[in-house]
Design a protein around this motif. Structure first.
Motif, PDB file in Angstrom:
ATOM      1  N   ARG A   1       0.831  -1.215   0.000  1.00  0.00           N
ATOM      2  CA  ARG A   1       0.000   0.000   0.000  1.00  0.00           C
ATOM      3  C   ARG A   1       0.857   1.255   0.000  1.00  0.00           C
ATOM      4  N   GLN A   2       1.878   1.281   0.821  1.00  0.00           N
ATOM      5  CA  GLN A   2       2.654   2.507   1.020  1.00  0.00           C
ATOM      6  C   GLN A   2       3.896   2.620   0.138  1.00  0.00           C
ATOM      7  N   LEU A   3       4.488   1.484  -0.250  1.00  0.00           N
ATOM      8  CA  LEU A   3       5.784   1.529  -0.926  1.00  0.00           C
ATOM      9  C   LEU A   3       5.791   0.904  -2.309  1.00  0.00           C
TER      10      LEU A   3
ATOM     11  N   SER B   1      -4.336  -0.795   4.789  1.00  0.00           N
ATOM     12  CA  SER B   1      -5.422  -1.495   4.105  1.00  0.00           C
ATOM     13  C   SER B   1      -5.103  -1.664   2.625  1.00  0.00           C
ATOM     14  N   LEU B   2      -5.382  -2.865   2.100  1.00  0.00           N
ATOM     15  CA  LEU B   2      -5.051  -3.173   0.717  1.00  0.00           C
ATOM     16  C   LEU B   2      -5.907  -2.402  -0.275  1.00  0.00           C
ATOM     17  N   LEU B   3      -5.298  -2.109  -1.422  1.00  0.00           N
ATOM     18  CA  LEU B   3      -6.037  -1.654  -2.595  1.00  0.00           C
ATOM     19  C   LEU B   3      -6.237  -2.877  -3.473  1.00  0.00           C
ATOM     20  N   THR B   4      -7.472  -3.281  -3.668  1.00  0.00           N
ATOM     21  CA  THR B   4      -7.742  -4.542  -4.366  1.00  0.00           C
ATOM     22  C   THR B   4      -8.298  -4.368  -5.766  1.00  0.00           C
ATOM     23  N   GLN B   5      -8.709  -3.166  -6.153  1.00  0.00           N
ATOM     24  CA  GLN B   5      -9.331  -2.963  -7.460  1.00  0.00           C
ATOM     25  C   GLN B   5      -8.431  -3.442  -8.594  1.00  0.00           C
ATOM     26  N   LYS B   6      -8.997  -4.281  -9.474  1.00  0.00           N
ATOM     27  CA  LYS B   6      -8.313  -4.833 -10.654  1.00  0.00           C
ATOM     28  C   LYS B   6      -7.149  -5.750 -10.287  1.00  0.00           C
ATOM     29  N   ASN B   7      -7.082  -6.143  -9.024  1.00  0.00           N
ATOM     30  CA  ASN B   7      -6.039  -7.069  -8.574  1.00  0.00           C
ATOM     31  C   ASN B   7      -6.620  -8.453  -8.309  1.00  0.00           C
TER      32      ASN B   7
END
Length: 303
Positions: free
Chosen positions: A121-123, A194-200
């Motif tokens: 998320r951050q790096l 928190s994860l970014l899950t869109q299109k993953n």
């Protein structure tokens, strides 16, 4: 763009630390011997074999050990000895400045999902969801799951197959692989990790949970928008599940299937990523092709 840490070569040093729960140092002996046979050097941190109640040290001790390993440019990978609980108590105090300039492979699963998710998320740096120290014991070092870690560290592209399951949703998708332990993913919702899950492609697994709690955690992910818009969902092992005295009324895979049935992306069940023996190494943050047909399930790293 995701940044990929350098793959390891013979003579490189792997650090072993306990970021969360306590582990006796003796349990790491086979792992250390095996890594050395693979041609690597091993440096153990102060937290391996150290104990402070449930933890492998106080928050300050565990933070110091992790920080030292992250900052030491001679350490090319960090193998977390075990999971448990504790990383979320210290994650906001970790300084990732040197790690960002000199990334290295972070290896582990379970509570290590905190590190995986935060780093992605951050790096935007790739990490390894993988067997940990105890998986090397009792002949596991020669097995396909620990050997998959060896392949991952050396830079080989990873490709796995799984058996068809009646709950699978067919389709072909590609995207970055993200995720890990379901309980941790739900725990991180609303935080800086928190994860970014869109299109993953999301992978989930868990151990020792009550079935109703799996239902609750999936509702948490769903309400937070983490299940809509996925490229695909890889459901790993859900081992040692428990039920209440008055049964919840559904098995765990049935619960998951019910929550994702409305989505049109591919979904597979019982993929060999878990808290059990069947736990292949996968590179989180990297691009994969995910194929689910009535006869075939394949997760293939894209180069």
């Amino acid at each position: 763009m995701i940044k990929v840490p350098p793959y390891l070569k013979k003579g490189d040093t792997i650090g072993i630390i306990c970021t969360s729960g306590f582990m006796p140092a003796a349990k790491a002996a086979t792992c250390i011997q095996t890594l050395e046979k693979w041609g690597y050097r091993v440096q153990t941190g102060k937290t391996l074999g150290n104990q402070y109640h449930y933890f492998s040290g106080t928050d300050a001790e565990r933070l110091e050990d992790l920080q030292q390993m992250l900052d030491d440019t001679n350490i090319k990978a960090i193998l977390c000895a075990r999971g448990g609980y504790g990383l979320s108590r210290i994650i906001d105090a970790v300084d990732f400045k040197k790690f960002k300039r000199h990334p290295k492979w972070i290896i582990g699963f379970s509570d290590i999902t905190v590190l995986h998710a935060h780093i992605q998320r951050q790096l935007q740096i790739a990490t390894l969801h993988s067997p940990m120290v105890s998986a090397f014991n009792d002949g596991g070092a020669a097995g396909p799951y620990v050997q998959s870690l060896k392949k991952a560290l050396s830079g080989k592209a990873l490709q796995y197959r799984a058996n068809p399951h009646p709950f699978n949703q067919t389709g072909i998708a590609s995207g970055k692989l993200v995720g890990g332990n379901l309980a941790i993913l739900a725990h991180l919702v609303g935080s800086a990790s928190s994860l970014l899950t869109q299109k993953n492609i999301l992978v989930i697994e868990d151990v020792g949970e009550y079935t109703y709690n799996v239902d609750r955690m999936l509702i948490q992910l769903k309400r937070a928008g983490l299940l809509a818009g996925l490229a695909g969902l890889v459901v790993g092992g859900f081992t040692e599940m428990k039920d209440t005295t008055i049964p919840f009324g559904q098995e765990v895979y049935s619960i998951i299937q019910q929550h994702v049935a409305e989505y049109d992306y591919p979904v597979c069940f019982d993929f060999p990523v878990s808290h059990g023996t069947e736990n292949y190494a996968v590179k989180l943050g990297m691009d994969y092709q995910f194929t689910v047909t009535p006869k075939k399930v394949q997760l293939k790293e894209i180069r």
